[in-house]
Write an enzyme that holds these catalytic residues in place. Sequence first.
Site, PDB file in Angstrom:
ATOM      1  N   ARG A  50       0.834  -1.212   0.000  1.00 16.27           N
ATOM      2  CA  ARG A  50       0.000   0.000   0.000  1.00 16.27           C
ATOM      3  C   ARG A  50       0.867   1.260   0.000  1.00 16.27           C
ATOM      4  NH1 ARG A  50      -4.629   0.639   4.487  1.00 16.27           N
ATOM      5  NH2 ARG A  50      -2.811   1.065   5.795  1.00 16.27           N
ATOM      6  N   LYS A 149      -2.652   7.022   1.179  1.00 10.90           N
ATOM      7  CA  LYS A 149      -2.336   7.318   2.573  1.00 10.90           C
ATOM      8  C   LYS A 149      -1.254   8.399   2.539  1.00 10.90           C
ATOM      9  CE  LYS A 149      -1.952   4.784   6.903  1.00 10.90           C
ATOM     10  NZ  LYS A 149      -3.025   5.447   7.640  1.00 10.90           N
ATOM     11  N   GLU A 182     -16.231   6.402   6.847  1.00  8.58           N
ATOM     12  CA  GLU A 182     -15.269   5.710   7.716  1.00  8.58           C
ATOM     13  C   GLU A 182     -15.004   6.588   8.928  1.00  8.58           C
ATOM     14  OE1 GLU A 182     -11.286   5.201   6.142  1.00  8.58           O
ATOM     15  OE2 GLU A 182     -11.383   7.072   5.041  1.00  8.58           O
TER      16      GLU A 182
HETATM   17  N1  PLP Z   1      -9.112   4.837   7.470  1.00 11.72           N
HETATM   18  C1  PLP Z   1      -8.184   5.771   7.692  1.00 11.72           C
HETATM   19  C2  PLP Z   1      -8.481   7.174   7.314  1.00 11.72           C
HETATM   20  C3  PLP Z   1      -6.958   5.429   8.272  1.00 11.72           C
HETATM   21  O1  PLP Z   1      -6.029   6.355   8.497  1.00 11.72           O
HETATM   22  C4  PLP Z   1      -6.733   4.093   8.645  1.00 11.72           C
HETATM   23  C5  PLP Z   1      -5.469   3.707   9.295  1.00 11.72           C
HETATM   24  O2  PLP Z   1      -4.534   3.358   8.664  1.00 11.72           O
HETATM   25  C6  PLP Z   1      -7.726   3.141   8.386  1.00 11.72           C
HETATM   26  C7  PLP Z   1      -8.903   3.553   7.794  1.00 11.72           C
HETATM   27  C8  PLP Z   1      -7.538   1.702   8.732  1.00 11.72           C
HETATM   28  O3  PLP Z   1      -6.662   1.101   7.830  1.00 11.72           O
HETATM   29  P1  PLP Z   1      -5.743  -0.111   8.274  1.00 11.72           P
HETATM   30  O4  PLP Z   1      -6.652  -1.178   8.738  1.00 11.72           O
HETATM   31  O5  PLP Z   1      -5.018  -0.487   7.041  1.00 11.72           O
HETATM   32  O6  PLP Z   1      -4.872   0.398   9.346  1.00 11.72           O
END
Ligand code: PLP
Length: 286
Positions: A50, A149, A182
């Site tokens: 990612r 990200k 989310e």
């Molecule tokens: N949504 C956001 C905005 C995030 O910053 C994160 C954290 O990384 C997640 C969702 C959850 O993603 P992950 O399960 O890959 O940590």
Amino acid sequence: VLVYYNGDYVPKSEATTSVYDHGFLYGDGVFEGIRAYNGRVFKLKEHVDRLFDSAKAIAMEIPLSREEMSQAILETLRKNNLSDAYIRPIVSRGVGDLGLDPRKCKTPNIFIITQEWGAMYGDLYEVGLKAVMVATRRNAPDALSPNIKSLNYLNNILAKIEANAKGGDEAIFLDSNGYICEGSGDNIFIIKNGKVYTPPTISNLKGITRATAIELLVERGYEVLEVNVGFFDLFTADEVFVTGTAAEAAPITKVDGRLIGDGKPGPITGEMVKAFEEITGTTGTA
Ligand code: PLP
């Protein structure tokens, strides 16, 4: 504490970059959040993939191979003698001048920071989190893709500020169409009549914990539907939970002061919290 900095492991006081780094000037860069449990890094390949995808989406070439990045992450953990830790790789566009053209930056700066870490919500895994729906919208897929990200986390920070002001443990974003999107740092799941619903990832981060939760739910025989979820679905849900690297799986029992279901973490959420404890080898309450 030693920080990986462009191939070296330096004391944290020396892990500094220039004010002309476009990561600092413009939020031009990408990052990851990763956990290690009992000395093992959870879903390392998925996180490294990612990170490289995020970099590719902003047309930035990371000057390491995926294998080298993975090794650097593992080595940072080893050098700090940590077994239960949070790991934060950051790749910034690098040093340029005050113009925002990324061609001004010769080479990205890579940092990997790690620190000791336990599950972030403590007792709330038992009682559930209070969530607040916030006015700040998650960025639209046609603007800055929420799949990247990136070092631009201002929307998430504004969401957190709203949640803090209203005494919430976590914020719930709507997406640009007004669907439930989310949390500020986690993905959301809604359960109604034994079926599990979660918003499609066009509007939110492709969470690695989200993908794991879907796998665990399907293994346990639950139907998981990736569909748009509205206010109605949220307020009439039997159960709601969020997933994230930092949160793992955490129940939401109140939204804007209203109880979800009977206001206690539900059975499927409980199964998920437990499933994460099992696969990560933790108690979930650190
Ligand atoms: N949504 C956001 C905005 C995030 O910053 C994160 C954290 O990384 C997640 C969702 C959850 O993603 P992950 O399960 O890959 O940590």
